[in-house]
Scaffold this motif. Structure first.
Motif, PDB file in Angstrom:
ATOM      1  N   MET A   1     -34.892  18.179  39.741  1.00 13.68           N
ATOM      2  CA  MET A   1     -34.288  18.623  38.479  1.00 13.68           C
ATOM      3  C   MET A   1     -33.917  17.388  37.668  1.00 13.68           C
ATOM      4  O   MET A   1     -33.559  16.347  38.223  1.00 13.68           O
ATOM      5  CB  MET A   1     -33.029  19.464  38.728  1.00 13.68           C
ATOM      6  N   HIS A   2     -33.980  17.519  36.350  1.00 18.86           N
ATOM      7  CA  HIS A   2     -33.600  16.441  35.446  1.00 18.86           C
ATOM      8  C   HIS A   2     -32.413  16.895  34.629  1.00 18.86           C
ATOM      9  O   HIS A   2     -32.375  18.018  34.147  1.00 18.86           O
ATOM     10  CB  HIS A   2     -34.765  16.076  34.515  1.00 18.86           C
ATOM     11  N   GLY A   3     -31.418  16.026  34.497  1.00 13.86           N
ATOM     12  CA  GLY A   3     -30.238  16.405  33.737  1.00 13.86           C
ATOM     13  C   GLY A   3     -29.408  15.209  33.328  1.00 13.86           C
ATOM     14  O   GLY A   3     -29.903  14.087  33.248  1.00 13.86           O
ATOM     15  N   ARG A   4     -28.124  15.498  33.081  1.00 14.93           N
ATOM     16  CA  ARG A   4     -27.217  14.471  32.576  1.00 14.93           C
ATOM     17  C   ARG A   4     -25.873  14.565  33.286  1.00 14.93           C
ATOM     18  O   ARG A   4     -25.334  15.647  33.471  1.00 14.93           O
ATOM     19  CB  ARG A   4     -27.020  14.664  31.081  1.00 14.93           C
ATOM     20  N   LEU A   5     -25.344  13.412  33.655  1.00 14.67           N
ATOM     21  CA  LEU A   5     -24.010  13.326  34.233  1.00 14.67           C
ATOM     22  C   LEU A   5     -23.022  13.430  33.075  1.00 14.67           C
ATOM     23  O   LEU A   5     -23.115  12.655  32.133  1.00 14.67           O
ATOM     24  CB  LEU A   5     -23.860  11.999  34.975  1.00 14.67           C
ATOM     25  N   TYR A   6     -22.113  14.396  33.121  1.00 17.98           N
ATOM     26  CA  TYR A   6     -21.243  14.608  31.965  1.00 17.98           C
ATOM     27  C   TYR A   6     -19.763  14.351  32.211  1.00 17.98           C
ATOM     28  O   TYR A   6     -18.979  14.283  31.259  1.00 17.98           O
ATOM     29  CB  TYR A   6     -21.443  16.006  31.369  1.00 17.98           C
ATOM     30  N   ASN A   7     -19.340  14.150  33.471  1.00 15.11           N
ATOM     31  CA  ASN A   7     -17.921  13.893  33.697  1.00 15.11           C
ATOM     32  C   ASN A   7     -17.719  13.257  35.063  1.00 15.11           C
ATOM     33  O   ASN A   7     -18.412  13.584  36.028  1.00 15.11           O
ATOM     34  CB  ASN A   7     -17.130  15.200  33.614  1.00 15.11           C
ATOM     35  N   ILE A   8     -16.739  12.355  35.125  1.00 19.29           N
ATOM     36  CA  ILE A   8     -16.287  11.775  36.385  1.00 19.29           C
ATOM     37  C   ILE A   8     -14.771  11.841  36.361  1.00 19.29           C
ATOM     38  O   ILE A   8     -14.146  11.363  35.410  1.00 19.29           O
ATOM     39  CB  ILE A   8     -16.750  10.307  36.552  1.00 19.29           C
ATOM     40  N   THR A   9     -14.185  12.459  37.383  1.00 22.39           N
ATOM     41  CA  THR A   9     -12.718  12.561  37.444  1.00 22.39           C
ATOM     42  C   THR A   9     -12.239  11.972  38.752  1.00 22.39           C
ATOM     43  O   THR A   9     -12.975  11.900  39.734  1.00 22.39           O
ATOM     44  CB  THR A   9     -12.242  14.029  37.360  1.00 22.39           C
TER      45      THR A   9
ATOM     46  N   VAL B   1     -17.912  13.936  40.601  1.00 27.21           N
ATOM     47  CA  VAL B   1     -18.974  13.615  39.648  1.00 27.21           C
ATOM     48  C   VAL B   1     -19.639  14.930  39.269  1.00 27.21           C
ATOM     49  O   VAL B   1     -20.061  15.680  40.147  1.00 27.21           O
ATOM     50  CB  VAL B   1     -20.000  12.658  40.289  1.00 27.21           C
ATOM     51  N   TYR B   2     -19.708  15.201  37.958  1.00 31.12           N
ATOM     52  CA  TYR B   2     -20.276  16.457  37.462  1.00 31.12           C
ATOM     53  C   TYR B   2     -21.548  16.174  36.669  1.00 31.12           C
ATOM     54  O   TYR B   2     -21.560  15.299  35.802  1.00 31.12           O
ATOM     55  CB  TYR B   2     -19.283  17.175  36.537  1.00 31.12           C
TER      56      TYR B   2
END
Length: 140
Positions: free
Chosen positions: A83-91, A104-105
């Protein structure tokens, strides 16, 4: 061309913990074997079925071509589901640095991934980073 951002072997602990929401998608809960990371991952189970207690290799990479000592190498043929996507948040939980846990989201066309564990395993990640998630099942 690049290097892997993360790789580990995971084991499926649970499927659809909050109940089945979609016909063709399941949310898997998995734990890694090497780094004690936990992953929640939405998988299109119509094309790639996943079962409880199955083991699988996960790799996260910014590219499908890796730099090696022998030159560039394509990795897509070594995996079964990509799958190809984007990392959008790290908390992080704000605890002491000794046990700093991060989450990691990433989103892959609406299919979500949450990877949680010790921050030292997530230093190569950055918000807004493009990612390929690659999976290959491993015989138990």
């Amino acid at each position: 061309m690049s290097e892997l951002l993360f790789d580990d072997i995971f084991k499926v602990e649970n499927l659809d913990p909050d109940g089945k929401k979609y016909d063709k998608v399941s949310r898997i809960v998995a734990r890694s074997e090497k780094r004690d990371m936990q992953m929640l991952l939405d998988v299109n189970t119509e094309i790639y079925p996943m079962n409880r207690n199955e083991r699988f290799l996960v790799a996260l990479s910014p590219s499908l071509v890796l730099n090696t000592k022998d030159g560039p190498v394509s990795i897509q043929d070594k995996f079964e589901y990509i799958m190809h996507g984007r990392l959008y948040n790290i908390t992080n939980d704000g605890s002491s640095k000794a046990d700093l846990e991060v989450e990691v989201y990433a989103s892959f066309g609406g299919l979500q991934m949450m990877l949680s564990g010790h921050a030292s395993h997530c230093v190569k990640f950055a918000v807004d980073q493009k990612l390929f998630l690659l999976i290959r099942k491993i015989e138990s």
